[in-house]
Motif scaffolding. Structure first.
Motif, PDB file in Angstrom:
ATOM      1  N   ILE A 146       0.915  -1.150   0.039  1.00 26.83           N
ATOM      2  CA  ILE A 146       0.123   0.177  -0.174  1.00 26.83           C
ATOM      3  C   ILE A 146       0.731   1.349   0.205  1.00 26.83           C
ATOM      4  O   ILE A 146       1.633   1.222   0.743  1.00 26.83           O
ATOM      5  CB  ILE A 146      -0.970  -0.038   1.279  1.00 26.83           C
ATOM      6  CG1 ILE A 146      -1.945  -1.217   1.263  1.00 26.83           C
ATOM      7  CG2 ILE A 146      -1.919   1.292   1.088  1.00 26.83           C
ATOM      8  CD1 ILE A 146      -2.566  -1.455   2.461  1.00 26.83           C
ATOM      9  N   LYS A 147       0.661   2.357  -0.913  1.00 30.74           N
ATOM     10  CA  LYS A 147       1.263   3.556  -1.035  1.00 30.74           C
ATOM     11  C   LYS A 147       0.458   4.634  -0.386  1.00 30.74           C
ATOM     12  O   LYS A 147      -0.862   4.618  -1.168  1.00 30.74           O
ATOM     13  CB  LYS A 147       1.677   3.674  -2.502  1.00 30.74           C
ATOM     14  CG  LYS A 147       2.918   2.859  -2.880  1.00 30.74           C
ATOM     15  CD  LYS A 147       3.139   3.040  -4.154  1.00 30.74           C
ATOM     16  CE  LYS A 147       4.434   1.995  -4.678  1.00 30.74           C
ATOM     17  NZ  LYS A 147       4.897   2.145  -5.815  1.00 30.74           N
ATOM     18  N   VAL A 148       0.568   5.428   0.429  1.00 31.88           N
ATOM     19  CA  VAL A 148      -0.284   6.224   1.110  1.00 31.88           C
ATOM     20  C   VAL A 148      -0.114   7.560   0.441  1.00 31.88           C
ATOM     21  O   VAL A 148       0.862   8.456   0.906  1.00 31.88           O
ATOM     22  CB  VAL A 148      -0.198   6.395   2.645  1.00 31.88           C
ATOM     23  CG1 VAL A 148      -1.418   7.319   3.348  1.00 31.88           C
ATOM     24  CG2 VAL A 148      -0.180   4.879   3.305  1.00 31.88           C
ATOM     25  N   ILE A 149      -0.867   7.910  -0.630  1.00 34.07           N
ATOM     26  CA  ILE A 149      -0.533   9.172  -1.331  1.00 34.07           C
ATOM     27  C   ILE A 149      -1.016  10.478  -0.606  1.00 34.07           C
ATOM     28  O   ILE A 149      -0.368  11.446  -0.509  1.00 34.07           O
ATOM     29  CB  ILE A 149      -1.395   9.119  -2.786  1.00 34.07           C
ATOM     30  CG1 ILE A 149      -1.026   8.003  -3.497  1.00 34.07           C
ATOM     31  CG2 ILE A 149      -0.989  10.525  -3.553  1.00 34.07           C
ATOM     32  CD1 ILE A 149       0.613   7.736  -3.784  1.00 34.07           C
ATOM     33  N   ALA A 150      -2.422  10.252  -0.157  1.00 35.77           N
ATOM     34  CA  ALA A 150      -2.916  11.142   0.738  1.00 35.77           C
ATOM     35  C   ALA A 150      -3.735  10.535   1.845  1.00 35.77           C
ATOM     36  O   ALA A 150      -4.403   9.301   1.500  1.00 35.77           O
ATOM     37  CB  ALA A 150      -3.688  12.395   0.148  1.00 35.77           C
ATOM     38  N   GLY A 151      -4.046  11.149   3.074  1.00 33.10           N
ATOM     39  CA  GLY A 151      -4.704  10.373   3.880  1.00 33.10           C
ATOM     40  C   GLY A 151      -4.026   9.408   4.684  1.00 33.10           C
ATOM     41  O   GLY A 151      -2.689   9.551   5.130  1.00 33.10           O
ATOM     42  N   GLU A 152      -4.712   8.262   5.251  1.00 30.49           N
ATOM     43  CA  GLU A 152      -4.349   7.170   6.133  1.00 30.49           C
ATOM     44  C   GLU A 152      -4.557   5.937   5.619  1.00 30.49           C
ATOM     45  O   GLU A 152      -5.590   5.637   5.255  1.00 30.49           O
ATOM     46  CB  GLU A 152      -4.401   7.478   7.472  1.00 30.49           C
ATOM     47  CG  GLU A 152      -3.913   6.528   8.405  1.00 30.49           C
ATOM     48  CD  GLU A 152      -4.411   6.989  10.043  1.00 30.49           C
ATOM     49  OE1 GLU A 152      -4.167   5.976  10.900  1.00 30.49           O
ATOM     50  OE2 GLU A 152      -4.843   8.387  10.256  1.00 30.49           O
ATOM     51  N   SER A 153      -3.633   4.946   5.963  1.00 30.39           N
ATOM     52  CA  SER A 153      -4.085   3.493   5.583  1.00 30.39           C
ATOM     53  C   SER A 153      -3.268   2.595   6.259  1.00 30.39           C
ATOM     54  O   SER A 153      -1.915   2.972   6.812  1.00 30.39           O
ATOM     55  CB  SER A 153      -3.762   3.087   4.448  1.00 30.39           C
ATOM     56  OG  SER A 153      -3.983   1.645   3.908  1.00 30.39           O
ATOM     57  N   TYR A 154      -3.924   1.736   7.338  1.00 26.91           N
ATOM     58  CA  TYR A 154      -3.162   0.908   8.192  1.00 26.91           C
ATOM     59  C   TYR A 154      -2.202   1.616   9.042  1.00 26.91           C
ATOM     60  O   TYR A 154      -1.104   1.034   9.433  1.00 26.91           O
ATOM     61  CB  TYR A 154      -2.773  -0.444   7.414  1.00 26.91           C
ATOM     62  CG  TYR A 154      -3.714  -1.235   6.880  1.00 26.91           C
ATOM     63  CD1 TYR A 154      -4.087  -2.431   7.509  1.00 26.91           C
ATOM     64  CD2 TYR A 154      -4.414  -1.043   5.678  1.00 26.91           C
ATOM     65  CE1 TYR A 154      -4.779  -3.368   7.179  1.00 26.91           C
ATOM     66  CE2 TYR A 154      -4.986  -2.113   5.351  1.00 26.91           C
ATOM     67  CZ  TYR A 154      -5.514  -3.189   5.938  1.00 26.91           C
ATOM     68  OH  TYR A 154      -6.259  -4.013   5.429  1.00 26.91           O
ATOM     69  N   GLY A 155      -2.589   2.513   9.758  1.00 23.07           N
ATOM     70  CA  GLY A 155      -2.017   3.388  10.624  1.00 23.07           C
ATOM     71  C   GLY A 155      -0.788   4.469   9.956  1.00 23.07           C
ATOM     72  O   GLY A 155      -0.117   4.948  10.837  1.00 23.07           O
ATOM     73  N   VAL A 156      -0.539   4.494   8.862  1.00 21.34           N
ATOM     74  CA  VAL A 156       0.482   5.130   8.023  1.00 21.34           C
ATOM     75  C   VAL A 156      -0.137   6.602   7.552  1.00 21.34           C
ATOM     76  O   VAL A 156      -1.145   6.377   6.731  1.00 21.34           O
ATOM     77  CB  VAL A 156       1.159   4.353   6.822  1.00 21.34           C
ATOM     78  CG1 VAL A 156       2.273   5.103   6.299  1.00 21.34           C
ATOM     79  CG2 VAL A 156       1.741   3.220   7.636  1.00 21.34           C
ATOM     80  N   GLN A 157       0.317   7.543   8.030  1.00 24.33           N
ATOM     81  CA  GLN A 157      -0.205   8.945   7.680  1.00 24.33           C
ATOM     82  C   GLN A 157       0.724   9.681   6.373  1.00 24.33           C
ATOM     83  O   GLN A 157       1.639   9.655   6.631  1.00 24.33           O
ATOM     84  CB  GLN A 157      -0.292   9.725   8.827  1.00 24.33           C
ATOM     85  CG  GLN A 157      -0.928  11.177   8.322  1.00 24.33           C
ATOM     86  CD  GLN A 157      -2.480  11.156   8.273  1.00 24.33           C
ATOM     87  OE1 GLN A 157      -3.114  10.385   9.086  1.00 24.33           O
ATOM     88  NE2 GLN A 157      -2.873  11.788   7.412  1.00 24.33           N
ATOM     89  N   SER A 158      -0.113  10.157   5.368  1.00 24.59           N
ATOM     90  CA  SER A 158       0.690  10.785   4.356  1.00 24.59           C
ATOM     91  C   SER A 158       1.206  12.204   4.720  1.00 24.59           C
ATOM     92  O   SER A 158       0.238  12.765   5.603  1.00 24.59           O
ATOM     93  CB  SER A 158      -0.103  10.987   3.143  1.00 24.59           C
ATOM     94  OG  SER A 158       0.347  12.003   2.150  1.00 24.59           O
ATOM     95  N   PRO A 159       1.929  12.942   4.589  1.00 21.20           N
ATOM     96  CA  PRO A 159       2.480  14.136   4.939  1.00 21.20           C
ATOM     97  C   PRO A 159       1.751  15.163   3.861  1.00 21.20           C
ATOM     98  O   PRO A 159       1.932  16.216   4.115  1.00 21.20           O
ATOM     99  CB  PRO A 159       4.066  14.300   4.835  1.00 21.20           C
ATOM    100  CG  PRO A 159       4.163  13.216   3.471  1.00 21.20           C
ATOM    101  CD  PRO A 159       3.177  12.070   3.708  1.00 21.20           C
ATOM    102  N   VAL A 160       1.096  14.730   2.951  1.00 29.21           N
ATOM    103  CA  VAL A 160       0.547  15.535   1.950  1.00 29.21           C
ATOM    104  C   VAL A 160      -0.749  16.525   2.535  1.00 29.21           C
ATOM    105  O   VAL A 160      -1.440  15.745   2.981  1.00 29.21           O
ATOM    106  CB  VAL A 160       0.084  14.985   0.600  1.00 29.21           C
ATOM    107  CG1 VAL A 160      -0.999  15.876  -0.329  1.00 29.21           C
ATOM    108  CG2 VAL A 160       1.327  14.212  -0.323  1.00 29.21           C
ATOM    109  N   MET A 161      -0.666  17.767   2.242  1.00 28.99           N
ATOM    110  CA  MET A 161      -1.533  18.626   2.747  1.00 28.99           C
ATOM    111  C   MET A 161      -2.572  18.881   1.693  1.00 28.99           C
ATOM    112  O   MET A 161      -2.405  19.240   0.558  1.00 28.99           O
ATOM    113  CB  MET A 161      -1.037  19.876   3.191  1.00 28.99           C
ATOM    114  CG  MET A 161       0.122  19.809   4.388  1.00 28.99           C
ATOM    115  SD  MET A 161      -0.656  19.447   5.778  1.00 28.99           S
ATOM    116  CE  MET A 161      -1.499  20.563   6.317  1.00 28.99           C
ATOM    117  N   THR A 162      -3.764  18.779   2.177  1.00 28.97           N
ATOM    118  CA  THR A 162      -4.766  18.762   1.183  1.00 28.97           C
ATOM    119  C   THR A 162      -5.872  19.876   1.492  1.00 28.97           C
ATOM    120  O   THR A 162      -6.383  19.909   2.768  1.00 28.97           O
ATOM    121  CB  THR A 162      -5.693  17.402   0.892  1.00 28.97           C
ATOM    122  OG1 THR A 162      -6.245  17.067   2.266  1.00 28.97           O
ATOM    123  CG2 THR A 162      -4.819  16.449   0.509  1.00 28.97           C
TER     124      THR A 162
END
Length: 294
Positions: free
Chosen positions: A151-167
């Protein structure tokens, strides 16, 4: 104790290939008659471009463009002096705000393949200053809950990993690859409206186990669900889950401008043609990359 509710698939739209830009080919789903928009999303293209085709000098106002490269490389340049190159796995999240002129063309002779998403901006943000967020593939957050799930977290969160991208418009964008028989449950905020876009392979999506193959946009139900279950039926299953907070404002779109009223659209064209209110320098601007392949 509240039980979990799975999102279902409310609509499935096949993305058919069509011409776009200067000789480019895209598979468009959101932004067609079948799916005009999906607030806050205005358009989704799976693009496949080979030089000398591309997307030469063009303007935008009132929304964000999100370019996610799958293979190949793109040059991009704007009229404010920003220029760069993005390759496989790289992300560019651009907010056009009150006005941008830019150009996007392949950087090599190889095919440039990726996704471009248009995300609407609320009325209060439509005339903000343009800005870019660029993340090379090495800086994209990733998680593998178990073998066969990437899984690559482009924006938001998945399985506890948060993207640094600001939306500016609250958005999640998750790239998931599964081996055959693997299952995931992607959390989605209850208030978000969203969809899945299938890139390859076959899987069953949602609480209703909707079977889908590549190049389909699967609109998620607004049933108050908080997660999306997926089970892969092939070893090459890859898809993106994209969802965001609806803006619930009027959408008036004319080509590259997206505003809230017709008068604002007329003003956008006038500003662009006269080079003012965000389009200073636009008239007569010529990107240095536009003629790279001529």
């Amino acid at each position: 104790m509240t039980s979990k509710v799975a999102r279902k698939i409310a609509q499935s739209v096949l993305s058919r290939e069509q011409a776009e830009g200067a000789g480019a080919r895209v598979r468009r789903s959101i932004g067609t008659r079948s799916l005009r928009n999906l607030d806050p999303f205005l358009m989704l293209d799976e693009f496949s471009v080979q030089a000398p085709a591309g997307f030469p000098d063009h303007p935008h106002r009132g929304f964000q463009t999100v370019t996610y490269m799958l293979e190949g490389e793109f040059w991009h340049e704007d009229f404010k002096g920003h220029k760069g190159r993005i390759g496989p796995g790289d992300l560019q999240w651009m907010s056009a705000g009150k006005g941008i002129m830019h150009s996007e063309i392949p950087a090599t002779n190889n095919k440039a393949h990726g996704l471009q998403l248009w995300v609407n901006l609320s009325a209060k943000d439509k005339l903000s200053e343009p800005n870019y967020q660029e993340y090379p593939a090495t800086n994209i957050k990733a998680v593998s809950p178990e073998e066969g799930i990437d899984i690559k977290v482009i924006a938001g969160e998945s399985y506890g990993v948060q993207s640094p991208v600001m939306t500016m418009t609250p958005t999640m964008y998750i790239d998931i690859s599964l081996k055959k028989g693997k299952k995931v449950e992607q959390i989605i905020p209850k208030s978000f409206r969203g969809f899945v876009y299938t890139l390859s392979g076959t899987a069953m999506f949602g609480g209703d186990k909707h079977k889908a193959e590549a190049h389909h946009t699967l609109v998620l139900s607004d049933n108050g669900g908080t997660y999306l279950p997926v089970e892969s039926l092939s070893d090459d299953c890859r898809f993106v889950v994209i969802a965001g907070e609806p803006i619930n404002e009027p959408i008036i779109q004319y080509g590259p401008f997206v505003m809230n009223t017709e008068q604002e659209i007329y003003q956008a064209f006038a500003d662009y043609e006269q080079g003012k209110n965000g389009f200073e320098g636009a008239p007569g601007w010529h990107s240095s990359i536009r003629d790279l392949w001529s």
